[in-house]
Design an enzyme around this catalytic site. Sequence first.
Site, PDB file in Angstrom:
ATOM      1  N   GLY A   1       0.905   0.643   1.204  1.00 29.83           N
ATOM      2  CA  GLY A   1       0.033   0.572   2.372  1.00 29.83           C
ATOM      3  C   GLY A   1      -0.274  -0.864   2.747  1.00 29.83           C
ATOM      4  O   GLY A   1       0.075  -1.802   2.024  1.00 29.83           O
ATOM      5  N   SER A   2      -0.914  -1.015   3.892  1.00 25.22           N
ATOM      6  CA  SER A   2      -1.276  -2.345   4.382  1.00 25.22           C
ATOM      7  C   SER A   2      -2.739  -2.352   4.778  1.00 25.22           C
ATOM      8  O   SER A   2      -3.296  -1.338   5.211  1.00 25.22           O
ATOM      9  CB  SER A   2      -0.427  -2.723   5.593  1.00 25.22           C
ATOM     10  OG  SER A   2       0.944  -2.749   5.244  1.00 25.22           O
ATOM     11  N   GLY A   3      -3.380  -3.518   4.602  1.00 24.65           N
ATOM     12  CA  GLY A   3      -4.783  -3.651   4.967  1.00 24.65           C
ATOM     13  C   GLY A   3      -5.005  -4.889   5.801  1.00 24.65           C
ATOM     14  O   GLY A   3      -4.056  -5.506   6.297  1.00 24.65           O
ATOM     15  N   SER A   4      -6.255  -5.278   5.925  1.00 24.99           N
ATOM     16  CA  SER A   4      -6.610  -6.412   6.772  1.00 24.99           C
ATOM     17  C   SER A   4      -6.006  -7.712   6.285  1.00 24.99           C
ATOM     18  O   SER A   4      -5.645  -8.577   7.075  1.00 24.99           O
ATOM     19  CB  SER A   4      -8.134  -6.549   6.833  1.00 24.99           C
ATOM     20  OG  SER A   4      -8.728  -5.369   7.292  1.00 24.99           O
ATOM     21  N   PHE A   5      -5.891  -7.860   4.950  1.00 26.99           N
ATOM     22  CA  PHE A   5      -5.498  -9.152   4.408  1.00 26.99           C
ATOM     23  C   PHE A   5      -4.187  -9.124   3.630  1.00 26.99           C
ATOM     24  O   PHE A   5      -3.853 -10.110   2.967  1.00 26.99           O
ATOM     25  CB  PHE A   5      -6.608  -9.703   3.513  1.00 26.99           C
ATOM     26  CG  PHE A   5      -7.899  -9.930   4.248  1.00 26.99           C
ATOM     27  CD1 PHE A   5      -8.010 -10.923   5.210  1.00 26.99           C
ATOM     28  CD2 PHE A   5      -9.006  -9.139   3.997  1.00 26.99           C
ATOM     29  CE1 PHE A   5      -9.188 -11.132   5.899  1.00 26.99           C
ATOM     30  CE2 PHE A   5     -10.194  -9.339   4.677  1.00 26.99           C
ATOM     31  CZ  PHE A   5     -10.287 -10.337   5.633  1.00 26.99           C
ATOM     32  N   GLY A   6      -3.439  -8.037   3.705  1.00 24.79           N
ATOM     33  CA  GLY A   6      -2.169  -8.043   2.991  1.00 24.79           C
ATOM     34  C   GLY A   6      -1.582  -6.662   2.796  1.00 24.79           C
ATOM     35  O   GLY A   6      -1.973  -5.697   3.458  1.00 24.79           O
TER      36      GLY A   6
ATOM     37  N   VAL B   1       0.036  -3.638  -0.140  1.00 27.03           N
ATOM     38  CA  VAL B   1      -0.054  -3.119  -1.503  1.00 27.03           C
ATOM     39  C   VAL B   1       1.268  -2.455  -1.860  1.00 27.03           C
ATOM     40  O   VAL B   1       1.772  -1.604  -1.110  1.00 27.03           O
ATOM     41  CB  VAL B   1      -1.214  -2.109  -1.653  1.00 27.03           C
ATOM     42  CG1 VAL B   1      -1.296  -1.611  -3.093  1.00 27.03           C
ATOM     43  CG2 VAL B   1      -2.531  -2.740  -1.238  1.00 27.03           C
TER      44      VAL B   1
ATOM     45  N   LYS C   1      -1.512  -5.814  -5.047  1.00 28.06           N
ATOM     46  CA  LYS C   1      -2.040  -6.174  -3.737  1.00 28.06           C
ATOM     47  C   LYS C   1      -1.718  -7.644  -3.473  1.00 28.06           C
ATOM     48  O   LYS C   1      -2.274  -8.535  -4.124  1.00 28.06           O
ATOM     49  CB  LYS C   1      -3.547  -5.937  -3.692  1.00 28.06           C
ATOM     50  CG  LYS C   1      -4.184  -6.235  -2.342  1.00 28.06           C
ATOM     51  CD  LYS C   1      -5.657  -5.867  -2.355  1.00 28.06           C
ATOM     52  CE  LYS C   1      -6.316  -6.131  -1.003  1.00 28.06           C
ATOM     53  NZ  LYS C   1      -7.747  -5.740  -1.000  1.00 28.06           N
TER      54      LYS C   1
ATOM     55  N   ASP D   1     -17.399  -1.873   2.919  1.00 29.01           N
ATOM     56  CA  ASP D   1     -16.318  -1.288   3.729  1.00 29.01           C
ATOM     57  C   ASP D   1     -15.839   0.034   3.139  1.00 29.01           C
ATOM     58  O   ASP D   1     -14.639   0.277   2.995  1.00 29.01           O
ATOM     59  CB  ASP D   1     -15.152  -2.273   3.827  1.00 29.01           C
ATOM     60  CG  ASP D   1     -14.195  -1.928   4.980  1.00 29.01           C
ATOM     61  OD1 ASP D   1     -14.623  -1.211   5.920  1.00 29.01           O
ATOM     62  OD2 ASP D   1     -13.033  -2.372   4.950  1.00 29.01           O
TER      63      ASP D   1
END
Length: 480
Positions: free
Chosen positions: A201-206, A208, A222, A317
């Site tokens: 998956g992907s998030g705000s800062f990078g 995984v 991550k 969050d």
Amino acid sequence: MRSVTSLNLSTNRLTGDISSAIGGLITLVSLDLSNNRLQGHIPESFGGLISLEFLDLCNNSLFGVIPKSLEKLSHLNYFNVSFNRLEGEIPTKGCFPNFSSTSFMENYALCGPPRLLVPPCKNNIHKVHKRTVLQALSYGIPTIGIVVVLIGLALMYRKCQNRTTTRPIEDDLLCLGTWRKVSQDELSHATGGFDESNLLGSGSFGHVYKGRLSDGMEVAIKVFNLQREGAFKSFEIECEAMSNVVHRNLVKVITCCSSADFKALVLDYMSNGSLEKWLHSKNCSLDILQRVDIMIDVAAALEHLHTGHPVPVIHCDLKPSNILLDEDMVAHVGDFGIAKLLGEDDEMKQTMTLATIGYMAPEFGSTGIVSIKSDVYSYGIVLIETFTKRKPVDESFVEEMTIRNWLKSSLPKGIIDVVDADLLRIEDEYFVDKADCISSILKLALECSTELAEERKNMKDVVVELKKIKQRFLNSIKHV
């Protein structure tokens, strides 16, 4: 209690010594006394817990040695005494070779094998030195030879030390505290060169990735995108937050890798993905008890963050994509990229970083003020989503309508109109019992997500209330 198999007294305010009588519970499989204020020694009698598989004593004030009698526990596969004041040698026989350094963290007077990232025991060092000297004398090595060898070793050590201290920081891949060291090359190899096929998956800062370390351990890695503004700070915050807290319902950080141009966290791999996936994917479904258990787990994690440690942590969050499920469907809260740590006298903090729209507390979105009650609000919204399958940014919520306002106005008209259709049908065998259970949960969610922070419940009360609701439901269907 002689036939009890599981005893969980974690996250209370228990004080005093651990009763040695517990050692007589020979059928006990799981014992959790973590996150209390217990003192004294670990009872020697625990060696009599012949059926024990799970023992968690972390986050107390226990002192003394780890009893050698625990080496007899052949079935023990989980052991955690981190964050205590234990001392002496870590046992090396029986089940203990299977435990990693995370079982013993933050006990500064423990000693043992290097793999556990603790100092070597002085007694062992003395024995080795004594044996070496005796062997040297028995072979008639001249005294002058020993002196020359020692001088040579000292010069080599100083040379290596100088090389280490003068090495550029960019090439020094460090781990937090005493965690195991891991290099960027090893992480690259573990993920097939950070191949897209291993992307979780992907998030705000990078991103995984799923990976397998050199010792065979499956992990989630991550990797922070350092081109994104705030990524450096997010990495530091997550490291600081997660090095301070350990709990069974928090995603465990195994180690980290940090250089000038590469930063990554190595996390426990959660084989069942996120709550987001289970709520909103066509091929996934959760029954009522699974959803209740997951939300009890999440509430327990937040309670520990808020009250189970000297430095309270605000997650900031919380949302379904940050709630991960292991192979047993136990929930773990993760992603502490914008978390805040409160000081001793702080009850709230101000931040310029915004969380996810829909889950943010009103005071967070309007003024940037966060407190532990901000997490309670987010929890209430996630609780609504878990049982209604409606996202807070659902297209049906227009103008001033929010998911909370929708629930508050719709719930009096009947539970069937708001609950997830996969969870409750009129033809269900236990329709009334299920409806009562879900109604109670959604009312609790409304109490968690009130507009005014001071009117929200605290997470300790939420845990207690959810467990009561679950027990009432189980009792009702048992007697039908």
